[in-house]
Enzyme design. Sequence first.
Site, PDB file in Angstrom:
ATOM      1  N   HIS A 145      91.700  21.905   4.506  1.00 13.25           N
ATOM      2  CA  HIS A 145      90.214  22.123   5.292  1.00 13.25           C
ATOM      3  C   HIS A 145      89.337  21.328   5.675  1.00 13.25           C
ATOM      4  CE1 HIS A 145      86.922  24.648   3.645  1.00 13.25           C
ATOM      5  NE2 HIS A 145      86.129  23.146   3.640  1.00 13.25           N
ATOM      6  N   GLU A 146      89.840  20.021   4.769  1.00  7.85           N
ATOM      7  CA  GLU A 146      88.657  18.849   5.041  1.00  7.85           C
ATOM      8  C   GLU A 146      88.963  18.795   6.817  1.00  7.85           C
ATOM      9  OE1 GLU A 146      85.700  18.008   2.800  1.00  7.85           O
ATOM     10  OE2 GLU A 146      86.647  20.143   2.102  1.00  7.85           O
ATOM     11  N   HIS A 149      87.157  21.147   9.074  1.00  4.87           N
ATOM     12  CA  HIS A 149      85.391  20.685   8.639  1.00  4.87           C
ATOM     13  C   HIS A 149      85.870  19.173  10.299  1.00  4.87           C
ATOM     14  CE1 HIS A 149      83.669  22.732   6.067  1.00  4.87           C
ATOM     15  NE2 HIS A 149      84.074  22.201   5.090  1.00  4.87           N
ATOM     16  N   GLU A 208      81.815  26.238   6.984  1.00  3.29           N
ATOM     17  CA  GLU A 208      82.723  26.731   5.798  1.00  3.29           C
ATOM     18  C   GLU A 208      84.187  27.900   6.368  1.00  3.29           C
ATOM     19  OE1 GLU A 208      83.884  25.326   2.706  1.00  3.29           O
ATOM     20  OE2 GLU A 208      81.953  24.170   3.077  1.00  3.29           O
TER      21      GLU A 208
HETATM   22 ZN   LIG Z   1      84.201  23.054   3.056  1.00  6.77          ZN
END
Ligand SMILES: [Zn+2]
Length: 275
Positions: A145-146, A149, A208
């Site tokens: 997830h990071e 981003h 997100e």
């Molecule tokens: Zn996030």
Amino acid sequence: MKGSAMYRFKPQSQVILLVICSVFVFSCSTVPVTGRKQLSLVPQSEMLAMSTQEYSSFLKQNKLSSDQKATSLVRAVGGKIQGAVERYFREKGMSDQLNGYKWEFNLVDSKEVNAWCMPGGKVVVYTGILPVTKDDNGLAVVMGHEIAHAVAQHGNERMSQELLAQYGGMALSEALASKPAETKQLWMSAFGAGVQVGALLPFSRTQETEADHLGLIFMAMAGYDPQGAVTFWQRMAQQSGGNAPPEFLSTHPSDQSRIEKIQGELPEAMKYYKH
Ligand SMILES: [Zn+2]
């Protein structure tokens, strides 16, 4: 912190982006997978240079974990996600977007339930999140997830929005020269690495959702069962019950709709997952 400030581009974002794109040359880029156009005022070379500098200064000011086993796990999972990301971009013919990346994965000793990735693949995981990630699969959810981003250039997008809002689109280097403290704070906030929870800018809901989506694919390609994302976010939601939300949650709103969205994306992610 899901308030209006961060969403100043949201309602009429497409129109405003069009205007901005025509005013600034090279000011927009495209997010992989979703194809969404995003504001991108800061050249990649500047993002990478600042990332290298801020990452090493962060590591100097914070204590690395002495837990060798946990550190090795973070590096092993990070390395596999890195491999998946590189393969994904290669297969899409977009490897040049990863030019200048020098991946690093570090485990920092801190009670904060947090993790982040700066441009260029500079990842920090806090020991405080390990009880929630539980194992390598849970770590893959967070790191996927990071890293998503970062490779979707969400930090650049946030920096660009703030540079435009606060300094009328001033170049990063100029902002740094004239307002170094504020610009540095802006940077740390943009990557969730700021220390004051109240001062953190949340990633937008759009970002997100993109990071969840991309992260699922990256973790699956790296050999981790993407179904673990559902149980991880359920644990995060439980973790926040009662007390003040941990840092990671304040920048990563966790709720039923997020989990439902992830469940809806699982069939796609499972195609990337080789048993
Ligand atoms: Zn996030």
